[in-house]
Design a protein around this motif. Structure first.
Motif, short mmCIF file in Angstrom:
data_model
loop_
_atom_site.label_atom_id
_atom_site.label_comp_id
_atom_site.label_asym_id
_atom_site.label_seq_id
_atom_site.Cartn_x
_atom_site.Cartn_y
_atom_site.Cartn_z
N GLN A 1 -98.11 77.93 65.30
CA GLN A 1 -96.96 77.33 64.63
C GLN A 1 -96.96 75.81 64.79
N LYS A 2 -97.28 75.35 65.98
CA LYS A 2 -97.31 73.90 66.23
C LYS A 2 -98.38 73.22 65.38
N MET A 3 -99.54 73.88 65.26
CA MET A 3 -100.60 73.28 64.47
C MET A 3 -100.24 73.25 62.98
N GLN A 4 -99.61 74.28 62.50
CA GLN A 4 -99.17 74.25 61.10
C GLN A 4 -98.22 73.08 60.87
N ASP A 5 -97.31 72.89 61.80
CA ASP A 5 -96.35 71.78 61.67
C ASP A 5 -97.04 70.42 61.77
N SER A 6 -98.18 70.36 62.47
CA SER A 6 -98.86 69.07 62.66
C SER A 6 -99.44 68.53 61.36
N PHE A 7 -99.57 69.37 60.35
CA PHE A 7 -100.09 68.91 59.06
C PHE A 7 -98.98 68.38 58.15
N SER A 8 -97.76 68.49 58.61
CA SER A 8 -96.62 68.06 57.79
C SER A 8 -96.59 66.54 57.68
N GLY A 9 -96.47 66.03 56.45
CA GLY A 9 -96.31 64.60 56.21
C GLY A 9 -97.57 63.78 56.31
#
Length: 537
Positions: free
Chosen positions: A98-106
């Motif tokens: 989940q954290k890695m998915q969020d790291s691609f945001s923006g």
């Protein structure tokens, strides 16, 4: 069937999430576009030959102690858990996923649809998501690029998320370090964080195939190079670093199937990859013209240094690492075969650099010996520069690639034995590219001209009907004649001035083999164990 659909939808959901939250997603760009974007972002430079040169930062090689496999109902009783295959819980994986998915945001993201496996019966679709364009360039070179029709029908199967900027907090996230590679066989996801070293992606998929192919399809995955003669005869070359695998498999008279990873199916040998990832330390156009010629626009050079005030690479400079490499599409090699597959092998060569000067320069192996030496994966490194080290150092790596094997090594050896039973016409040879006439420091390195002559003789069938004599300690069958090779070279004991010293050293090496094999004895068959060398005369 319901479970499989659910897992595929999980990967789809991740890709859709990244697609919607990233600043921009660049899908399936060409090498030219990825190279230019890397230059625009000041993340690399071109050398004088037009290849893109980058630095991978803190990590210039794989970090095996930070690679984990999720332990769940699928893997709990199938993976060979231990120092190589380190378990991690699904809870830790889910948190980092989940954290890695969020790291691609923006942020800008580079994504690619590709596959591994040149035999269409066994290929797996791989979707890669990177935060650097040159990492995506690596994937375009090393994995197989779908054609337009395949892209249109592409379904997401395996997913690699690679973000060097995302680092774990070991105290919170349950990893050993800030960098990590985690393979989840159930969800078909590989997470790579905190490291920009591109080889983690390549070897991550190799580990996946090393699990899937024997487990599901009876295909033997192999860490070897492969080439094909003009009559369609295929040869495989296994060997650890320094044994001559790249040098001896490169032959202008034979087509290259691949240089590193292959599968042996019921009627084919096929490359897993679409390119090559070659070491370039001390590279020259004279020594390795094929690799040197592949350094051109579209290729990716990693961690190389330049001559001062120039864009000319100094391949002797190991300031950043000795693991300098180039990644390029296989069609950059003039004699590469495409598609990258051939028939079942006619000859298999296990290459070893025996710095003790004991093993014959060429010997023929029985099926049991082939399985034993396959599991052993032996070579020896010469004494280094450390104070006090004066003797050659043995290296054993099961199946010539222990760190990539999710299953117990005996399972791969038994599958090799099954293939040899099905195809008794296949010859297995042990080639010593190391020392003769004495150990390192006393004898001399095996003449490359003789090694090539022996390999060529084996491939031509010139050794099919010659006399063989078993080695007294190792039992290996030594040919007593070979075109282009003096007879005395074929018998290592006679090349030593002190034959008693040879016998003593041979027994010492045999004991090293036996001691190494103790870790596999409990799961090895009696047939395999019968091929062990003698430890006394």
């Amino acid at each position: 069937m319901e479970r499989i659909d659910m897992l595929e939808n999980s990967v789809d959901a991740t890709i859709n999430k990244i697609d919607s939250q990233a600043k921009k997603v660049y899908w399936n760009l060409t090498n030219e576009e990825l190279t230019q974007q890397t230059l625009d972002l000041n993340q690399g430079r071109l050398n004088d030959l037009g290849a893109l040169c980058v630095e991978t930062g803190k990590f210039t090689g794989r970090s095996p102690k930070d690679k984990f496999i999720v332990k769940d109902s699928l893997t709990a009783d199938t993976i060979d858990w231990g120092d190589v295959n380190i378990p991690i819980s699904n809870e830790i994986f889910e948190n980092l996923y989940q954290k890695m998915q969020d790291s691609f945001s923006g942020v800008d993201v580079w994504a690619r649809k590709c596959y591994a496996g040149a035999d269409p019966r066994y290929k797996i679709n791989v979707t890669v998501v990177n935060t650097k364009p040159w990492a995506n360039l690596f994937c375009n070179n090393l994995f197989i690029t779908p054609n337009y029709a395949e892209l249109a029908e592409f379904e997401h199967e395996w997913l690699i998320l690679q973000n060097p900027e995302f680092e774990a907090n070991p105290e919170v996230d349950g990893t050993r370090s800030t960098n990590f590679t985690i393979v989840n066989f159930t969800k078909k996801v590989i997470l790579i964080g905190g490291s920009a070293y591109t080889g983690e992606m390549k070897k991550g998929i190799f580990s996946v195939l090393n699990f899937i192919l024997p487990h599901n399809h009876g295909v033997l995955p192999m860490h070897c190079s492969a080439n094909e003669g003009k009559d369609g005869d295929v040869s495989l070359f296994f060997g650890l670093s320094g044994t001559g695998k790249t040098t001896l498999s490169a032959d202008a008279n034979r087509s290259l199937i691949g240089d590193d990873e292959h599968g042996w199916a019921d009627n084919s040998v096929f490359n897993f990859e679409g390119g090559c990832y070659a070491k370039v330390v001390d590279l020259s156009a004279e020594k390795e013209p094929e690799i040197y010629g592949a350094i051109r626009p579209g290729a990716l050079l990693e961690n190389v240094s330049f001559f001062e005030n120039s864009n000319v690479v100094d391949f002797t400079n190991t300031k950043l690492t000795e693991n300098t490499r180039v990644a390029y599409p296989i069609n950059y090699i003039p004699n590469a075969k495409q598609p990258s597959l051939g028939a079942i092998p006619k000859n298999i060569f296990f290459l070893t650099c025996d710095a003790f000067g004991i093993l014959p320069p060429i010997s023929k192996l029985t099926k049991a010996q082939a399985m034993y030496h396959f599991i052993s994966g032996y070579t020896a490194k010469v004494a280094g520069t450390e104070v006090g080290i004066t003797e050659p150092q043995t290296t054993f790596s099961a199946c010539f690639g222990r760190v990539f094997l999710p299953l117990h090594p005996t399972q791969y050896a038994e599958l090799l034995g099954k293939k040899l039973d099905q195809h008794p016409e296949v010859n297995v040879w042990l080639i010593n590219t190391g020392w003769t006439g004495g150990k390192y420091g006393e004898g001399q390195r095996m003449n490359l001209k003789y090694t090539r002559a022996m390999i060529n003789a084996a491939m031509r069938g010139d050794l099919d009907n010659v006399e063989y004599v078993p080695h007294v300690i190792f039992g290996l069958l030594k040919p007593q004649s070979c075109p282009g090779v003096p007879p005395e070279v074929l018998n290592p004991r006679t090349t030593w001035t002190d034959t008693e010293a040879y016998d003593k050293q041979a027994l010492a090496l045999a004991n090293l083999f036996v001691n190494n094999f103790k870790q596999y004895e409990d799961q090895a068959s009696e047939e395999i164990l019968s091929a062990a060398p003698k430890t006394s005369l």
